[in-house]
Design an enzyme around this catalytic site. Structure first.
Site, PDB file in Angstrom:
ATOM      1  N   HIS A  13      74.275   7.878 -22.071  1.00 14.49           N
ATOM      2  CA  HIS A  13      72.697   8.159 -22.301  1.00 14.49           C
ATOM      3  C   HIS A  13      72.388   7.105 -23.580  1.00 14.49           C
ATOM      4  O   HIS A  13      72.797   7.046 -24.484  1.00 14.49           O
ATOM      5  CB  HIS A  13      72.526   9.384 -22.784  1.00 14.49           C
ATOM      6  CG  HIS A  13      71.008   9.865 -23.214  1.00 14.49           C
ATOM      7  ND1 HIS A  13      70.340  10.798 -22.299  1.00 14.49           N
ATOM      8  CD2 HIS A  13      70.074   8.951 -23.819  1.00 14.49           C
ATOM      9  CE1 HIS A  13      69.003  10.758 -22.973  1.00 14.49           C
ATOM     10  NE2 HIS A  13      69.027   9.874 -23.783  1.00 14.49           N
ATOM     11  N   LYS A  99      65.270  10.146 -14.622  1.00 11.75           N
ATOM     12  CA  LYS A  99      65.143  10.947 -15.871  1.00 11.75           C
ATOM     13  C   LYS A  99      63.699  11.627 -15.960  1.00 11.75           C
ATOM     14  O   LYS A  99      62.716  10.954 -15.590  1.00 11.75           O
ATOM     15  CB  LYS A  99      65.194   9.675 -17.036  1.00 11.75           C
ATOM     16  CG  LYS A  99      64.853  10.353 -18.261  1.00 11.75           C
ATOM     17  CD  LYS A  99      66.135  11.056 -18.874  1.00 11.75           C
ATOM     18  CE  LYS A  99      65.901  11.925 -20.119  1.00 11.75           C
ATOM     19  NZ  LYS A  99      65.905  11.011 -21.289  1.00 11.75           N
ATOM     20  N   HIS A 136      65.508  15.744 -19.847  1.00 11.31           N
ATOM     21  CA  HIS A 136      65.199  16.016 -21.185  1.00 11.31           C
ATOM     22  C   HIS A 136      64.729  17.570 -21.359  1.00 11.31           C
ATOM     23  O   HIS A 136      63.724  17.908 -20.918  1.00 11.31           O
ATOM     24  CB  HIS A 136      64.255  15.173 -21.609  1.00 11.31           C
ATOM     25  CG  HIS A 136      63.882  15.450 -23.341  1.00 11.31           C
ATOM     26  ND1 HIS A 136      63.976  14.114 -24.118  1.00 11.31           N
ATOM     27  CD2 HIS A 136      63.259  16.251 -23.983  1.00 11.31           C
ATOM     28  CE1 HIS A 136      63.750  14.664 -25.437  1.00 11.31           C
ATOM     29  NE2 HIS A 136      63.274  15.959 -25.280  1.00 11.31           N
ATOM     30  N   HIS A 174      71.493  15.293 -23.857  1.00 16.81           N
ATOM     31  CA  HIS A 174      71.620  15.257 -25.159  1.00 16.81           C
ATOM     32  C   HIS A 174      71.384  16.956 -25.560  1.00 16.81           C
ATOM     33  O   HIS A 174      70.499  17.325 -26.327  1.00 16.81           O
ATOM     34  CB  HIS A 174      70.642  14.640 -26.167  1.00 16.81           C
ATOM     35  CG  HIS A 174      69.375  14.434 -25.546  1.00 16.81           C
ATOM     36  ND1 HIS A 174      68.471  15.616 -25.092  1.00 16.81           N
ATOM     37  CD2 HIS A 174      68.550  13.250 -25.366  1.00 16.81           C
ATOM     38  CE1 HIS A 174      67.498  14.985 -24.598  1.00 16.81           C
ATOM     39  NE2 HIS A 174      67.300  13.815 -24.667  1.00 16.81           N
TER      40      HIS A 174
HETATM   41  O1  DOR Z   1      65.058  11.002 -30.709  1.00 18.86           O
HETATM   42  C1  DOR Z   1      64.750  10.530 -29.517  1.00 18.86           C
HETATM   43  N1  DOR Z   1      64.255   9.219 -29.369  1.00 18.86           N
HETATM   44  N2  DOR Z   1      64.569  11.222 -28.584  1.00 18.86           N
HETATM   45  C2  DOR Z   1      64.246  10.839 -27.363  1.00 18.86           C
HETATM   46  O2  DOR Z   1      64.038  11.549 -26.321  1.00 18.86           O
HETATM   47  C3  DOR Z   1      63.884   9.615 -26.984  1.00 18.86           C
HETATM   48  C4  DOR Z   1      64.355   8.673 -27.991  1.00 18.86           C
HETATM   49  C5  DOR Z   1      63.495   7.178 -28.350  1.00 18.86           C
HETATM   50  O3  DOR Z   1      63.488   6.672 -27.225  1.00 18.86           O
HETATM   51  O4  DOR Z   1      63.426   6.693 -29.294  1.00 18.86           O
HETATM   52 ZN    ZN Z   2      67.350   9.594 -25.095  1.00 16.82          ZN
END
Ligand code: DOR
Ligand code: ZN
Length: 348
Positions: A13, A99, A136, A174
């Site tokens: 990921h 995703k 997610h 995550h």
């Molecule tokens: O903290 C995050 N940053 N969570 C996500 O789901 C996306 C990611 C990003 O693309 O910056």
């Molecule tokens: Zn991510």
């Protein structure tokens, strides 16, 4: 144990961005990992196999020519994804799955799915074709507390999803809570989870230690110490359902240190070293190789890497920032040190 050689790990990921930002960060990952699942939340999102293959070529072009790093592309699922795209994805090497971002959940998720029922035909085809569904796992309802969004997603959405699609290969990306660990453990082998270094090493109190620390802010947000302990226990348990996914997500310094700061922790510069530290903290370094180098490949039905990397216990300073597309990128542990050093990597 002061030195450790393991099969080359993979990052299941990862956010690489595009253009100059991509060129600024990609080598950190390629030096450590054989493969990475590359997230599709670009602007505009990567919704088709054609767009994913074009993006994949740009990633290869950003690397030294002899580098064997293999990006595996995730497609961005939308309300309008056609069922035929699933077949195309299933038949395309280099594309790994779809995703799911609930609309509005995080960075560039506006085009995400507004209601999972709208994509049931697509999920049905994914189940039939064995195409992985990368999730997610948060609800986005404004009335649900941000620290409860993962737990409520499990109650309201994930539980019903696995009942409706019992053979769907679902990766709870995550995972950040004890609830998610329990959910994943209770499912069959078709359900797995990735775990980030920051969720294994930090709890939500760390985000406020001595002041507000925007570089520890990511989504799903860090949780309680008991959640961190449950995640670390899962990671080091030897269960093949839990494997490495850094979720390294670069944002320019000025957009993190902002009145409305972006979510994302940049960890690719230490993408394997931080896991070594986490496993070492509970005396489980012997379990690192399974988690980092075997279980993800096995889950995705891909061969394990045949080359290896070596790590050495040695305090290494982390720079205050890296250059990043005309600006700066503040990495995890900026100005502090890592406990483990990568001795032999790749793509020098
Ligand atoms: O903290 C995050 N940053 N969570 C996500 O789901 C996306 C990611 C990003 O693309 O910056
Ligand atoms: Zn991510």
């Amino acid at each position: 144990m002061d030195q450790l050689t393991i099969a080359r790990p993979d990052d299941w990921h990862l956010h690489l961005r595009d253009g100059e930002a991509l060129r600024a960060v990609v080598l950190h990952t390629a030096q450590r990992f054989g493969r990475a699942v590359v997230m599709p939340n670009l602007k505009p999102p990567v919704t088709t196999v054609a767009a994913a293959l074009a993006y994949r070529s740009r990633i290869h072009a950003a690397l030294p020519p002899d580098c064997t790093f293999n990006p595996l592309m995730a497609l961005y699922l939308t309300d309008n994804t056609p069922v035929e795209e699933v077949d195309l994805a299933a038949d395309t090497a280099g594309v790994i799955g779809f995703k799911y971002y609930p609309a509005g959940a995080t960075t560039n998720s506006d085009a995400g799915v507004t209601d999972l029922a709208r994509v049931y035909p697509v999920l049905e085809r994914m189940e039939e074709r064995g195409v992985p569904f990368l999730v997610h796992g948060e609800v986005t309802d404004g009335d649900v507390d941000v620290f409860d969004r993962e737990r409520v997603f499990i109650e309201r959405t994930a539980a019903a999803l696995v009942r409706r699609f019992p053979r769907l290969r679902l990766i709870f990306e995550h995972a950040t809570t004890l609830d998610a660990v329990q959910f994943v453990r209770a499912q069959g082998a078709q359900v797995a989870a990735t775990l980030t270094p920051q969720h294994l090493l930090n709890n939500r109190t760390d985000m406020f230690r001595g002041g507000l620390r925007p570089h520890l802010y990511c989504l799903p947000v860090l949780k309680r110490e008991r959640d961190r302990e449950a995640l670390l226990d899962a990671a080091t348990s030897g269960s093949p359902k839990f494997f490495l996914g850094t979720d390294s997500a670069p944002h320019a310094k000025h957009l993190k240190e902002h009145s409305c700061g972006c979510a994302g922790v940049y960890s690719a510069h230490a993408g394997i070293e931080l896991y070594a530290e986490a496993f070492d903290s509970v005396g489980k370094l012997d379990r690192l190789e399974g988690f980092a180098s075997h279980f993800g490949a096995d889950y995705y039905g891909l061969p394990r890497n045949t080359s290896s990397i070596t790590l050495r216990r040695n305090a290494v300073a982390v720079p205050a920032s890296f250059p990043f597309a005309g600006g700066e990128l503040v990495p995890y542990r900026a100005g502090e040190s890592l406990a483990w050093e990568l001795v032999t990597g790749g793509c020098a």
